[in-house]
Design a protein around this motif. Structure first.
Motif, PDB file in Angstrom:
ATOM      1  N   TYR A   1       0.824  -1.214   0.000  1.00 10.76           N
ATOM      2  CA  TYR A   1       0.000   0.000   0.000  1.00 10.76           C
ATOM      3  C   TYR A   1       0.858   1.263   0.000  1.00 10.76           C
ATOM      4  O   TYR A   1       0.477   2.258  -0.620  1.00 10.76           O
ATOM      5  CB  TYR A   1      -0.927  -0.001   1.220  1.00 10.76           C
ATOM      6  CG  TYR A   1      -1.858   1.182   1.288  1.00 10.76           C
ATOM      7  CD1 TYR A   1      -2.796   1.430   0.280  1.00 10.76           C
ATOM      8  CD2 TYR A   1      -1.794   2.074   2.361  1.00 10.76           C
ATOM      9  CE1 TYR A   1      -3.653   2.519   0.351  1.00 10.76           C
ATOM     10  CE2 TYR A   1      -2.649   3.166   2.434  1.00 10.76           C
ATOM     11  CZ  TYR A   1      -3.568   3.387   1.429  1.00 10.76           C
ATOM     12  OH  TYR A   1      -4.410   4.471   1.495  1.00 10.76           O
TER      13      TYR A   1
ATOM     14  N   GLU B   1      -7.941   2.995  -6.993  1.00 12.55           N
ATOM     15  CA  GLU B   1      -9.120   3.536  -6.298  1.00 12.55           C
ATOM     16  C   GLU B   1     -10.416   3.176  -7.042  1.00 12.55           C
ATOM     17  O   GLU B   1     -11.377   2.684  -6.446  1.00 12.55           O
ATOM     18  CB  GLU B   1      -8.975   5.060  -6.205  1.00 12.55           C
ATOM     19  CG  GLU B   1      -9.844   5.734  -5.170  1.00 12.55           C
ATOM     20  CD  GLU B   1      -9.159   5.864  -3.801  1.00 12.55           C
ATOM     21  OE1 GLU B   1      -7.976   6.251  -3.755  1.00 12.55           O
ATOM     22  OE2 GLU B   1      -9.829   5.549  -2.793  1.00 12.55           O
TER      23      GLU B   1
ATOM     24  N   LYS C   1      -7.164   1.034   3.868  1.00  8.54           N
ATOM     25  CA  LYS C   1      -7.359   2.129   4.831  1.00  8.54           C
ATOM     26  C   LYS C   1      -7.742   1.581   6.217  1.00  8.54           C
ATOM     27  O   LYS C   1      -7.339   2.117   7.235  1.00  8.54           O
ATOM     28  CB  LYS C   1      -8.412   3.108   4.304  1.00  8.54           C
ATOM     29  CG  LYS C   1      -7.859   3.892   3.106  1.00  8.54           C
ATOM     30  CD  LYS C   1      -8.849   4.888   2.531  1.00  8.54           C
ATOM     31  CE  LYS C   1      -8.179   5.669   1.397  1.00  8.54           C
ATOM     32  NZ  LYS C   1      -9.146   6.396   0.554  1.00  8.54           N
ATOM     33  N   ARG C   2      -8.527   0.508   6.212  1.00  8.79           N
ATOM     34  CA  ARG C   2      -8.897  -0.156   7.466  1.00  8.79           C
ATOM     35  C   ARG C   2      -7.636  -0.678   8.178  1.00  8.79           C
ATOM     36  O   ARG C   2      -7.459  -0.489   9.373  1.00  8.79           O
ATOM     37  CB  ARG C   2      -9.859  -1.315   7.142  1.00  8.79           C
ATOM     38  CG  ARG C   2     -10.662  -1.847   8.303  1.00  8.79           C
ATOM     39  CD  ARG C   2     -11.679  -2.870   7.797  1.00  8.79           C
ATOM     40  NE  ARG C   2     -12.581  -2.307   6.791  1.00  8.79           N
ATOM     41  CZ  ARG C   2     -12.829  -2.818   5.590  1.00  8.79           C
ATOM     42  NH1 ARG C   2     -12.277  -3.965   5.214  1.00  8.79           N
ATOM     43  NH2 ARG C   2     -13.639  -2.215   4.747  1.00  8.79           N
TER      44      ARG C   2
ATOM     45  N   GLN D   1      -5.447   1.879   9.885  1.00 11.03           N
ATOM     46  CA  GLN D   1      -5.918   2.406  11.170  1.00 11.03           C
ATOM     47  C   GLN D   1      -5.365   1.620  12.353  1.00 11.03           C
ATOM     48  O   GLN D   1      -5.458   2.059  13.492  1.00 11.03           O
ATOM     49  CB  GLN D   1      -7.451   2.413  11.199  1.00 11.03           C
ATOM     50  CG  GLN D   1      -8.003   3.598  10.392  1.00 11.03           C
ATOM     51  CD  GLN D   1      -9.496   3.499  10.162  1.00 11.03           C
ATOM     52  OE1 GLN D   1     -10.150   2.577  10.648  1.00 11.03           O
ATOM     53  NE2 GLN D   1     -10.036   4.442   9.413  1.00 11.03           N
TER      54      GLN D   1
END
Lengths: 220, 220
Positions: free
Chosen positions: A161, A176, A187-188, A191
């Motif tokens: 990523y 995207e 993105k998860r 976090q």
């Protein structure tokens, strides 16, 4: 536990990042040693005489090499928290299959995107997207590849990523639109503290790719 | 146990042989299905849609792909006899490292020997011998790679033995003088019924290589 854990690594190594994430998931304290790959340390050459590559995990003086083998070792030794591989043999085989797919397909597909020009780059871009679409399909609507929790396949893939910004900006390949679920998954993962602190900034990777591209092709 | 076990395979596949040996070591009864790789069966395409390659083990309807992943699966599911991987995590990591070395180095080194001519062949031969010398050193004076008993690394490497006669006769590369301990190890493995019955005759492989060489380079 009195364990001595040393990681020989290099900041932008996708393979090194996997090991960093695994150690962070398990809460293992270790000494990080950055290697100069142009001038490898005597310790690296001693600990990985066969491949002479990072990452190498040195646990109480004994070396373990090859990122996915190291991650499995970490999962087996520090087995009291954050299981990375599933406990069911069939699910474990599936996790190994997808991690192997990532090593065989994703790594090469990424390497082919930026160092090309024109038609060659177009063909590489198509292949690149196809490789990720297979993963998008495997992910489906699950939050993580392993299901409800972050695991082995997530850990094998997420380091890529930090190259996505460079792929998008230099290679003009944006995942995207093509793989929205995969981007949401990434993105998860980001976090999670174990992941965020183990990956370099996307712009630092971009700066490196820009520099390499200039060295290879001259200025734009 | 009522298990349905099917193996999709091809007679001269090194990777298929590994699975055959693992199943024989565990005493698992299975249905062998020979694939025509020029005209792959709908079952193979359904069971391994990603790589479309043999071997595939189908256990109660569920597919497992990639030879070393299949072997680990077999070892985990049929775990009451003939452990293939060591139980200690460090030794297990070392076994995985050497099996990975075999996949990364030995397979390619062998493929480069026979389809070349002249200087190119000489360079390939040198590399071929170096790759095996690393294994000879790792074996040392142990009867098997895993120590006293036949295990994961032995199983990963021994299928290459059935190509040795072809390498020696066509490529003029004999490992007998260069790696005597390795040859003694191979002969030791071949005395095991699980191995002997899973490997095709060296001369059958030789016949195949001769045929391929003629197709590529014409007659001698």
């Amino acid at each position: 536990m009195g364990d001595e854990v040393i990681l020989l690594d290099f900041w932008r190594s996708i393979f090194g990042m996997r090991v960093r994430i695994a150690l962070a998931e398990k809460g293992v304290k270790y000494e990080y040693k950055e290697e100069d790959l142009g001038n490898k340390s005597p310790l690296l050459l001693e600990m990985n005489p066969i491949h002479k590559k990072i990452p190498v995990l040195i646990h109480n003086g004994k070396p373990i090499c090859e990122s996915l083998i190291i991650v499995q070792y970490i999962d087996e030794v520090w087995n009291s928290k954050s299981a990375l591989l599933p406990s069911d043999p069939y699910e474990r085989a599936q996790a190994r299959f997808w991690a192997d797919y990532i090593d065989k397909k994703v790594y090469d597909a990424g390497r082919k995107v930026w160092p090309r020009k024109g038609d060659e780059m177009e063909a590489s871009k198509k292949e690149f997207i196809e490789v990720y679409k297979v993963l998008e399909e495997e992910l489906g609507d699950k939050p993580y590849f392993g299901g409800e929790t972050f695991g082995y396949v997530d850990l094998a893939l997420i380091p890529f990523y930090c190259w996505f910004y460079a792929y998008g900006t230099i290679g003009n390949v944006s995942l995207e639109a093509e793989c929205p679920k995969l981007i949401a998954w990434a993105k998860r993962c980001m976090q999670k503290e174990s992941v965020a602190k183990s990956l370099p900034d996307q712009r630092k990777i971009y700066g490196y790719v820009l520099e390499m591209k200039k060295k290879r092709f001259g200025s734009e």
